[in-house]
Design a protein around this motif. Structure first.
Motif, PDB file in Angstrom:
ATOM      1  N   GLU A  91       0.674  -1.291  -0.028  1.00 52.64           N
ATOM      2  CA  GLU A  91      -0.031  -0.079   0.080  1.00 52.64           C
ATOM      3  C   GLU A  91       0.939   1.076  -0.014  1.00 52.64           C
ATOM      4  O   GLU A  91       0.406   2.284  -0.625  1.00 52.64           O
ATOM      5  N   GLU A  95       1.276   4.236  -5.293  1.00 58.73           N
ATOM      6  CA  GLU A  95       1.115   5.409  -5.783  1.00 58.73           C
ATOM      7  C   GLU A  95       2.367   5.716  -6.698  1.00 58.73           C
ATOM      8  O   GLU A  95       2.508   5.888  -7.888  1.00 58.73           O
ATOM      9  N   ALA A  98       2.638   3.588  -9.808  1.00 55.22           N
ATOM     10  CA  ALA A  98       1.351   3.993 -10.765  1.00 55.22           C
ATOM     11  C   ALA A  98       2.048   5.149 -11.362  1.00 55.22           C
ATOM     12  O   ALA A  98       1.891   5.285 -12.768  1.00 55.22           O
ATOM     13  N   LYS A  99       2.597   6.099 -10.833  1.00 54.30           N
ATOM     14  CA  LYS A  99       3.195   7.273 -11.348  1.00 54.30           C
ATOM     15  C   LYS A  99       4.504   6.970 -12.283  1.00 54.30           C
ATOM     16  O   LYS A  99       4.807   7.686 -13.228  1.00 54.30           O
ATOM     17  N   THR A 121      -7.888   2.163  -4.482  1.00 56.75           N
ATOM     18  CA  THR A 121      -6.644   3.236  -4.750  1.00 56.75           C
ATOM     19  C   THR A 121      -5.852   2.746  -5.847  1.00 56.75           C
ATOM     20  O   THR A 121      -5.744   3.945  -6.798  1.00 56.75           O
ATOM     21  N   LEU A 125      -5.852   5.619  -9.517  1.00 53.32           N
ATOM     22  CA  LEU A 125      -4.435   6.078  -9.855  1.00 53.32           C
ATOM     23  C   LEU A 125      -4.351   5.748 -11.527  1.00 53.32           C
ATOM     24  O   LEU A 125      -3.332   6.267 -12.188  1.00 53.32           O
TER      25      LEU A 125
END
Ligand code: DX5
Ligand code: ZN
Length: 239
Positions: A91, A95, A98-99, A121, A125
Motif C-alpha cells: 500500500e 502510488e 502507478a506514477k 486506490t 490512480l
C-alpha cells in the motif's frame, strides 16, 4: 511518448480478445547491463507487454529492483508494462509505481490488510489492479474481491526466483477461477506466473490463463521472437 495507462492496457486487451492468450516476458533474468536494449529486443520479438518483478528481500528472500529501474523500463518500452510487487506493505508504494507508468499493478493478496481499499486506490490512480495469490493461498481467499479487481495472477511457483519448476496445483486454481468468472459474469483477467515453458503453457491456457508470464523460457532462449511465437502458438492452440 507513451500512451496513458488505460489506453496501453486496452491495446493488450484487444490482442487478447482477437488472438487469444499472450505471453508477457519477465525481465528478471535479462541482461540488466543493457536494459534498454533488452526491452527493445523483447518488444521487437513480439512481446505484447513486459512483466517486472519488484522484490524487497523481505516479502520474498530476494532483492531485485525498484522504482528507478521501473522508470527506466517505462522510458524504453513502447507497450504496456505489468509491475508485480512482491514487497511488504505494498500500500505504501502503489502510488509511486502507478506514477512510474505501470499499466498493470499486481499486488499479493497475502500482503494486504484491506484488499478492497487497496484495489480502489490502484484503480483510481490509473493502472489495472490485479491480485496475485501464492501457491499456498486458496481461491476462496480471493473470491470476495473478484468483482473489484481487474485480474487475478495465480502463482505457479513460490514467488521469489526465476527458473523454478511449475507447480501443477495452479491448474485447478485457474479452472476454479474461470468457472467462478463465468458463473458470476465477472470480467477479471486470468494470469499465471512461474515455471512456464513449452511443456506447461498448453495446460495453463486450457485452464483459462490469458496473460501468461514467462521468464527463463524466453530470456534463456537464444531467439526471443522464436520463443515467444512458439509459446503463444502452443497457448492459443490449447485455449
Ligand atoms: C517469480 C516471479 C516470476 C519469474 C518467472 O517470483 O514472479 O515472474 O520471473 O520466471 P520463470 O518463468 O523462469 O519461472
Ligand atoms: Zn512475476
Amino acid at each position: 511518448m507513451n500512451p496513458p495507462a488505460g489506453q496501453a492496457f486496452d491495446q493488450l486487451a484487444a490482442t487478447l480478445d482477437a488472438r487469444g492468450p499472450v505471453v508477457l516476458p519477465a525481465l528478471l533474468l535479462c541482461d540488466f547491463g543493457h536494459l534498454a536494449r533488452e526491452v527493445e529486443r523483447l518488444e521487437s520479438a513480439g512481446a505484447a507487454g513486459l512483466h517486472l518483478d519488484v522484490m524487497d528481500g523481505r516479502f520474498v528472500p530476494q532483492l531485485t529492483y525498484g522504482l528507478v529501474v521501473v522508470e527506466a523500463v517505462r522510458r524504453a518500452a513502447r507497450g504496456p508494462i505489468e509491475v508485480h510487487l512482491m514487497v511488504e506493505q505494498p500500500e505504501s508504494c502503489i502510488e509511486a509505481y502507478a506514477k512510474a507508468g505501470a499499466d498493470i499493478l499486481t499486488v499479493h493478496l497475502e500482503g494486504l490488510t484491506d484488499p478492497s481499499r487497496t484495489l480502489e486506490t490502484m484503480k483510481a490512480l490509473g493502472p489495472r489492479a490485479h491480485l496475485a495469490i501464492s501457491p499456498g493461498t486458496p481461491v476462496a481467499r480471493v473470491e470476495p474481491y473478484l468483482d473489484a479487481c481487474d485480474g487475478v495472477l495465480v502463482m505457479s511457483v513460490e514467488p521469489g526466483f526465476g527458473g523454478q519448476a511449475f507447480n501443477p496445483a495452479a491448474l485447478a486454481k485457474l479452472s476454479e477461477l474461470a468457472a467462478l468468472r463465468s458463473h458470476r459474469g465477472s470480467a477479471f483477467r486470468l494470469a499465471v506466473d512461474g515455471g512456464i515453458s513449452t511443456e506447461t503453457i498448453g495446460a495453463v491456457a486450457a485452464a483459462g490463463a490469458e496473460l501468461i508470464v514467462a521468464g527463463s523460457a524466453v530470456i534463456r532462449s537464444h531467439d526471443y521472437a522464436r520463443a515467444i511465437t512458439e509459446l503463444e502458438h502452443l497457448a492459443r492452440s490449447a485455449a
